[in-house]
Enzyme design. Structure first.
Site, PDB file in Angstrom:
ATOM      1  N   GLU A 168       7.686 -56.174 -24.935  1.00  0.00           N
ATOM      2  CA  GLU A 168       6.452 -56.589 -24.296  1.00  0.00           C
ATOM      3  C   GLU A 168       6.187 -58.013 -24.791  1.00  0.00           C
ATOM      4  OE1 GLU A 168       3.127 -54.021 -25.118  1.00  0.00           O
ATOM      5  OE2 GLU A 168       1.755 -55.359 -24.042  1.00  0.00           O
ATOM      6  N   LYS A 192       3.374 -56.143 -34.183  1.00  0.00           N
ATOM      7  CA  LYS A 192       3.048 -57.457 -33.652  1.00  0.00           C
ATOM      8  C   LYS A 192       1.555 -57.734 -33.765  1.00  0.00           C
ATOM      9  CE  LYS A 192       5.462 -56.603 -29.940  1.00  0.00           C
ATOM     10  NZ  LYS A 192       6.063 -56.638 -28.615  1.00  0.00           N
ATOM     11  N   ARG A 199      12.275 -45.825 -35.845  1.00  0.00           N
ATOM     12  CA  ARG A 199      12.046 -47.258 -35.926  1.00  0.00           C
ATOM     13  C   ARG A 199      12.362 -47.750 -37.332  1.00  0.00           C
ATOM     14  NH1 ARG A 199       7.623 -48.312 -33.320  1.00  0.00           N
ATOM     15  NH2 ARG A 199       7.105 -50.299 -34.211  1.00  0.00           N
TER      16      ARG A 199
HETATM   17  P1  ATP Z   1       5.108 -53.483 -32.248  1.00  0.00           P
HETATM   18  O1  ATP Z   1       4.579 -52.137 -32.620  1.00  0.00           O
HETATM   19  O2  ATP Z   1       5.671 -54.256 -33.375  1.00  0.00           O
HETATM   20  O3  ATP Z   1       4.161 -54.272 -31.418  1.00  0.00           O
HETATM   21  P2  ATP Z   1       6.393 -52.559 -29.958  1.00  0.00           P
HETATM   22  O4  ATP Z   1       7.144 -51.293 -29.993  1.00  0.00           O
HETATM   23  O5  ATP Z   1       5.079 -52.554 -29.310  1.00  0.00           O
HETATM   24  O6  ATP Z   1       6.369 -53.169 -31.381  1.00  0.00           O
HETATM   25  P3  ATP Z   1       7.891 -53.754 -27.886  1.00  0.00           P
HETATM   26  O7  ATP Z   1       7.929 -55.164 -27.493  1.00  0.00           O
HETATM   27  O8  ATP Z   1       7.234 -52.784 -26.991  1.00  0.00           O
HETATM   28  O9  ATP Z   1       7.227 -53.707 -29.315  1.00  0.00           O
HETATM   29  O10 ATP Z   1       9.336 -53.252 -28.294  1.00  0.00           O
HETATM   30  C1  ATP Z   1      10.529 -53.544 -27.628  1.00  0.00           C
HETATM   31  C2  ATP Z   1      11.564 -52.566 -28.096  1.00  0.00           C
HETATM   32  O11 ATP Z   1      11.779 -52.707 -29.499  1.00  0.00           O
HETATM   33  C3  ATP Z   1      11.123 -51.138 -27.855  1.00  0.00           C
HETATM   34  O12 ATP Z   1      12.201 -50.414 -27.318  1.00  0.00           O
HETATM   35  C4  ATP Z   1      10.730 -50.652 -29.220  1.00  0.00           C
HETATM   36  O13 ATP Z   1      10.935 -49.277 -29.328  1.00  0.00           O
HETATM   37  C5  ATP Z   1      11.660 -51.457 -30.135  1.00  0.00           C
HETATM   38  N1  ATP Z   1      11.073 -51.605 -31.466  1.00  0.00           N
HETATM   39  C6  ATP Z   1       9.861 -52.105 -31.776  1.00  0.00           C
HETATM   40  N2  ATP Z   1       9.639 -52.046 -33.106  1.00  0.00           N
HETATM   41  C7  ATP Z   1      10.744 -51.497 -33.654  1.00  0.00           C
HETATM   42  C8  ATP Z   1      11.135 -51.157 -34.981  1.00  0.00           C
HETATM   43  N3  ATP Z   1      10.327 -51.371 -36.025  1.00  0.00           N
HETATM   44  N4  ATP Z   1      12.363 -50.603 -35.163  1.00  0.00           N
HETATM   45  C9  ATP Z   1      13.166 -50.403 -34.119  1.00  0.00           C
HETATM   46  N5  ATP Z   1      12.865 -50.684 -32.860  1.00  0.00           N
HETATM   47  C10 ATP Z   1      11.672 -51.226 -32.604  1.00  0.00           C
HETATM   48 MG    MG Z   2       4.711 -51.916 -27.379  1.00  0.00          MG
END
Ligand code: ATP
Ligand code: MG
Length: 555
Positions: free
Chosen positions: A33, A267, A257
């Site tokens: 995102e 983020k 994760r």
């Molecule tokens: P955050 O919680 O840091 O905002 P998010 O999951 O909202 O992270 P996205 O941009 O939606 O961030 O994530 C893109 C991809 O990266 C998704 O498939 C998500 O599952 C993966 N991802 C995000 N954080 C992690 C993590 N700590 N370990 C592994 N994969 C991750």
């Molecule tokens: Mg997200």
């Protein structure tokens, strides 16, 4: 990639799917995102998605999951693309969920026509209140019995901007008694009269994650949609949409994760650090972002190697930050040139070395390389800088560096013996006096003298000044989020120490951004790409030579 490790559970699934001819080619996607910069957790997901496709000859798309107009921005899109490329991956196709808004709208209309979606008048609070609890079924909304025609009319009116934010939503008609709360008539569309960074004012209704994400996977014929464990409970809904709409049967798989000690990785929290100026932007070298790690001096190889080492699990765990540091040390040990830098200088005067004389010695660039990486010139003269901590007036036990009467080797130069020292009015040692042993020159030592200690040094007449920035962990607590409330209370006040005038080898004035060095006995360093200028060099410490935190734990 180590060949000998066993397959992870995702590789097993992919191999089975290829063996059974369920798929002839696998297709994954990385779906960030664009609401912040990528962090090391995303690197795990990137390595996994691109790694699987690479290993099995498949394809990986980069898809921006930009369905929330409020938090998203093009700045983030550009940084994400740069970071994925820098990590060493290239995508097959670049997509934006927002490019599918028309198709998603048509799919939503399709569900209405099938009697499987309805327009709801209740507010978000009322919907939540009527959802029941995991042990009690929810209440069916009166709107559930709306006719298809009425739903089509209302949904069109929603799209045409005839209602305000929160007035109406579109819900899927699933099961208000499902034990899975996500299946209790989830929201598919909400009204948000906000400008979108790509579609502008074209839309005022935006699809919710579960609907948009799964259907975007289907539109792109994604075979293996890999996400983190918290989406496991969303999987029945993911499948429900695909089955009811009869779209491409993408399958979702979940992995744990990445959690790292001594840092935060959401983020939202990282954005807070940036907005409150607690760090120098998203690429502050203390941030766990890809751009921060890059500026800190981490290499793409070290990050990919880290992701390979931690592997892929199905259970939540927390990885020691030290493992990431281990990976960069291991890489830089083999590739970084050695240089001498004195961070806290005091004078060393070699009283038996003629005044006005100087000579050029040779220093190995990297003894870990087969050919030592060649040699560099090291100017030597009567007056040198040494590290003030390398002299003790009254030596502690097992002290092998300089102290009255003691001998030590100057790295790549001569053995010297301390003959005295001078102090200022405050009692601080300002000069150490030594005599050198002319026959002890490194590489041509005929002195027969053995010394236990070697210290680094610089010739005063040729040394230059530079700023050196020593970074440490951003947080003091292993899990900064452990204590309820404000994670910022766990910030390490000493995470950045600036040394305005360190002494460096003259040769370092030619350093370029991206060059990596081991400052002997001090750690690995790189030029800071943001603050360094031709007039004022600024070096970042990437990592210390040894894991100081692990040692503290052993005590
Ligand atoms: P955050 O919680 O840091 O905002 P998010 O999951 O909202 O992270 P996205 O941009 O939606 O961030 O994530 C893109 C991809 O990266 C998704 O498939 C998500 O599952 C993966 N991802 C995000 N954080 C992690 C993590 N700590 N370990 C592994 N994969 C991750
Ligand atoms: Mg997200």
């Amino acid at each position: 990639m180590s060949e000998e490790r066993s397959l992870n559970f995702l590789e097993e699934i992919v191999e089975a799917d290829l063996a059974s001819a369920k798929h002839t080619i696998i297709h994954t996607r990385f779906p960030p995102e664009p609401n912040g910069y990528l962090h090391i957790g995303h690197a795990k997901s990137i390595c996994l998605n691109f790694g699987l496709a690479d290993k099995y000859g498949g394809k990986t798309n980069l898809r921006f999951d930009d369905t929330n107009p409020v938090t998203e921005d093009t700045e983030y899109v550009e940084s994400i693309k740069a970071d994925v490329r820098w990590l060493g991956f290239d995508w097959e196709e670049e997509h934006y969920a927002s490019d599918y808004f028309d198709q998603l709208y048509t799919l939503a209309v399709d569900l209405i026509n099938k009697g499987l979606a309805y327009v709801e008048d209740m507010s978000a609070e009322e919907i939540a209140a009527s959802k029941g609890t995991p042990t009690e079924p929810g209440k069916e909304s009166p709107a559930r019995s709306r006719t298809i025609e009425e739903n089509l009319r209302l949904f069109t009116a929603m799209k045409n901007g005839e209602y305000n934010d929160g007035d109406k939503v579109l819900r899927a008609k699933v099961d208000m008694a499902s034990p899975n709360m996500h299946m209790r008539d989830p929201i598919m569309y909400r009204i948000k009269k906000t400008n979108h960074h790509r579609t502008g004012d074209k839309w005022c209704i935006y699809p919710m994650y579960d609907f948009a994400h799964g259907q975007s996977d289907s539109i792109e014929n994604i075979t293996h949609s890999i996400c983190t464990l918290e989406f496991e409970v969303h999987r029945p809904l993911y499948n429900w949409y695909i089955e009811r709409l009869a779209t491409f049967p993408s399958k979702q798989y979940e992995f744990a994760r990445l959690n790292l000690t001594y840092t935060v990785m959401s983020k939202r929290k990282l954005l807070q650090l940036v907005q409150e100026n607690l760090v120098d932007g998203w690429d502050d070298p203390r941030m766990p972002t890809i751009s921060g790690l890059r500026r800190r001096g981490f290499t793409p190889f070290s990050i990919r190697n880290f992701c390979e080492k931690i592997g892929v699990q199905r259970r939540e765990n927390i990885i020691d930050f030290g493992l990431l540091e281990f990976c960069i040390r291991e890489d830089l040990n083999k590739t970084a040139n050695r240089r001498m830098v004195v961070l806290d200088p005091i004078k060393l005067i070699i009283t038996n070395y003629p005044e006005g004389k100087s000579e050029m010695l040779k220093g190995e660039n990297n003894p870990e390389m087969e050919d030592n990486g060649g040699y560099r010139d090291l100017p030597f003269s009567r007056e040198l800088w040494i590290e003030s901590e390398d002299f003790q007036e009254v030596p502690q036990k097992k002290w092998f560096r300089l102290a009255p009467e003691m001998k030590v080797r100057l790295k790549s130069a001569y053995i010297v013996q301390c003959t005295g020292f001078t102090k200022d009015a405050q009692g601080k040692v300002t000069e150490v006096l030594c005599e050198y042993i002319p026959e002890s020159k490194s590489g041509a030592d005929t002195s027969g003298i053995n010394v236990k200690g070697t210290i680094h040094w610089l010739s005063i007449e040729s040394a230059l000044d530079a700023e050196v920035r020593l970074y440490d962990r951003l947080f003091n607590a292993e899990n900064p989020l452990d204590e309820e409330g404000d994670f910022k209370s766990n910030m390490n006040p000493n995470s950045l120490v600036i040394i305005p005038k360190a002494k460096i080898e003259p040769d370092l004035q030619h350093a370029l951004p991206g060059d990596q060095f081991q400052f002997i006995r001090k750690g690995y360093f790189c030029l800071d790409p943001k603050f360094s200028t031709a007039e004022k060099l600024v070096f970042n410490r990437t990592v210390t030579l040894k894991d100081a935190w692990a040692k503290m734990g052993e005590k």
